[in-house]
Design a protein around this motif. Sequence first.
Motif, PDB file in Angstrom:
ATOM      1  N   GLU A  28     143.624  61.163   1.698  1.00 24.26           N
ATOM      2  CA  GLU A  28     144.456  62.462   1.125  1.00 24.26           C
ATOM      3  C   GLU A  28     144.567  62.979   2.882  1.00 24.26           C
ATOM      4  OE1 GLU A  28     146.906  62.967  -0.689  1.00 24.26           O
ATOM      5  OE2 GLU A  28     146.385  60.982  -1.477  1.00 24.26           O
ATOM      6  N   GLY A  29     144.674  62.579   4.113  1.00 22.17           N
ATOM      7  CA  GLY A  29     145.165  63.733   4.805  1.00 22.17           C
ATOM      8  C   GLY A  29     146.085  64.542   5.078  1.00 22.17           C
ATOM      9  N   LYS A  30     146.186  65.611   6.436  1.00 19.29           N
ATOM     10  CA  LYS A  30     147.073  66.675   5.947  1.00 19.29           C
ATOM     11  C   LYS A  30     147.966  65.827   6.652  1.00 19.29           C
ATOM     12  CE  LYS A  30     144.064  70.211   6.393  1.00 19.29           C
ATOM     13  NZ  LYS A  30     144.412  70.928   4.959  1.00 19.29           N
ATOM     14  N   LYS A  31     149.510  66.542   6.548  1.00 19.53           N
ATOM     15  CA  LYS A  31     150.524  66.034   6.645  1.00 19.53           C
ATOM     16  C   LYS A  31     151.492  66.927   8.207  1.00 19.53           C
ATOM     17  CE  LYS A  31     152.792  65.532   2.751  1.00 19.53           C
ATOM     18  NZ  LYS A  31     153.600  66.462   1.804  1.00 19.53           N
ATOM     19  N   PHE A  32     151.488  65.883   9.184  1.00 21.99           N
ATOM     20  CA  PHE A  32     151.989  66.521  10.348  1.00 21.99           C
ATOM     21  C   PHE A  32     153.866  65.773  10.588  1.00 21.99           C
ATOM     22  CE2 PHE A  32     147.618  66.789  11.512  1.00 21.99           C
ATOM     23  CZ  PHE A  32     147.479  66.735  12.122  1.00 21.99           C
ATOM     24  N   HIS A  51     145.374  60.801   8.693  1.00 21.80           N
ATOM     25  CA  HIS A  51     146.380  61.486   8.236  1.00 21.80           C
ATOM     26  C   HIS A  51     147.867  60.977   8.279  1.00 21.80           C
ATOM     27  CE1 HIS A  51     143.393  64.435   9.012  1.00 21.80           C
ATOM     28  NE2 HIS A  51     142.717  64.466  10.525  1.00 21.80           N
ATOM     29  N   PRO A  94     155.092  69.827   5.788  1.00 24.19           N
ATOM     30  CA  PRO A  94     153.727  69.855   6.238  1.00 24.19           C
ATOM     31  C   PRO A  94     153.035  71.527   6.727  1.00 24.19           C
ATOM     32  CG  PRO A  94     155.628  70.325   7.317  1.00 24.19           C
ATOM     33  CD  PRO A  94     156.158  70.205   6.539  1.00 24.19           C
ATOM     34  N   ASP A  95     151.438  70.305   6.858  1.00 29.48           N
ATOM     35  CA  ASP A  95     150.833  71.277   7.668  1.00 29.48           C
ATOM     36  C   ASP A  95     150.685  71.881   8.954  1.00 29.48           C
ATOM     37  OD1 ASP A  95     148.683  71.396   4.721  1.00 29.48           O
ATOM     38  OD2 ASP A  95     149.552  68.933   5.137  1.00 29.48           O
ATOM     39  N   TYR A  96     151.007  70.257   9.921  1.00 27.53           N
ATOM     40  CA  TYR A  96     151.522  71.229  11.160  1.00 27.53           C
ATOM     41  C   TYR A  96     152.619  70.469  11.321  1.00 27.53           C
ATOM     42  CZ  TYR A  96     146.491  71.434  11.274  1.00 27.53           C
ATOM     43  OH  TYR A  96     145.132  72.106  11.229  1.00 27.53           O
ATOM     44  N   ALA A 112     153.283  76.625   9.022  1.00 28.96           N
ATOM     45  CA  ALA A 112     152.575  75.505   9.123  1.00 28.96           C
ATOM     46  C   ALA A 112     151.931  76.043  10.983  1.00 28.96           C
ATOM     47  CB  ALA A 112     153.470  74.324   9.976  1.00 28.96           C
ATOM     48  N   MET A 139     139.401  69.792  12.023  1.00 28.54           N
ATOM     49  CA  MET A 139     139.736  69.612  10.172  1.00 28.54           C
ATOM     50  C   MET A 139     138.049  68.951   9.744  1.00 28.54           C
ATOM     51  SD  MET A 139     143.023  68.162  10.011  1.00 28.54           S
ATOM     52  CE  MET A 139     144.300  68.885  11.825  1.00 28.54           C
TER      53      MET A 139
END
Length: 295
Positions: free
Chosen positions: A172-176, A202, A225-227, A255, A291
């Motif tokens: 469940e990584g970050k969303k780019f 991610h 998205p987070d990034y 973001a 992270m």
Amino acid sequence: MSTYSIKDLELLSGIKAHTLRIWEQRYSLLNPKRTETNIRYYDDSDLKLILNVALLNDSGLKISKIAKMSLEEIRAEVIKLTDRSLTHDDQIHALTISMVEMNEDRFDKILTSNILKIGFEQTMLHVIYPFLNKIGVLWQTAAINPAQEHFISNLIRQKLIVAIDGQVVDGEGKKFMLFLPEGELHEISLLFATYVIKSKGHKVIYLGQSTPMEDLISVYSIVKPDYLLTVFTTTPGMECVETYVRDLGNNFKEAQVLVSGFQIIGQDIELPANVQQLNYLGEIKQVLEQMNEFV
């Protein structure tokens, strides 16, 4: 057939024009032609020869010995050298020769060999990126033609896509969200960033080339998205890039926006609080390592 000045040969081979003239006079190594107005020029065969000679000479082989070798012997020595050499400069030089010859098989063999020896990521950072920087300069000075640059870029792009397909994200990584500004088509850096991000577990929403701002806003509202990550190679121009970056910061306030590329690195640009500049794409690893839960 392309034509080259002695300055073009210097740029491509790294051998000073003065040295090339000495080799020409002393060893009859080159055979310049002349235009109707008596201007000296060189052709593709001269360029291929001097690239091979330069590589052998850099490896320690004396020019007097190289000059006595046949074209077939020179080529065989170059292949043996690049097959066993681990120096990045030798590999970059060998890729340049493959580009000039439009030799896909040789280019692919060099890349595959480097990937097996030092890994895909290190090959990109220490061989491919310096090589791309070199051909970028050569293209701008007209020492190589656009077809040669496109030929190589597409081969590298194919390698990147295969490598990305091999990355399976389970966690469940970050969303780019990755994209290029509208009008920007140079996506090799963006593809490499995709590979690195996915390799660290991610998720990537890849929008790719020439993405209008209104499309970014629309997709952002859906995927949250987070990034965001983008690269400016040629677009937008210097006079517009600061405004564009400011718009990114304002439109995507929730973001973290990561920006890189020739159009922004080294420029005196005021960045919004949620925008971070990457001076080279390798820095994306530092962002990922910060992270803590995914170190």
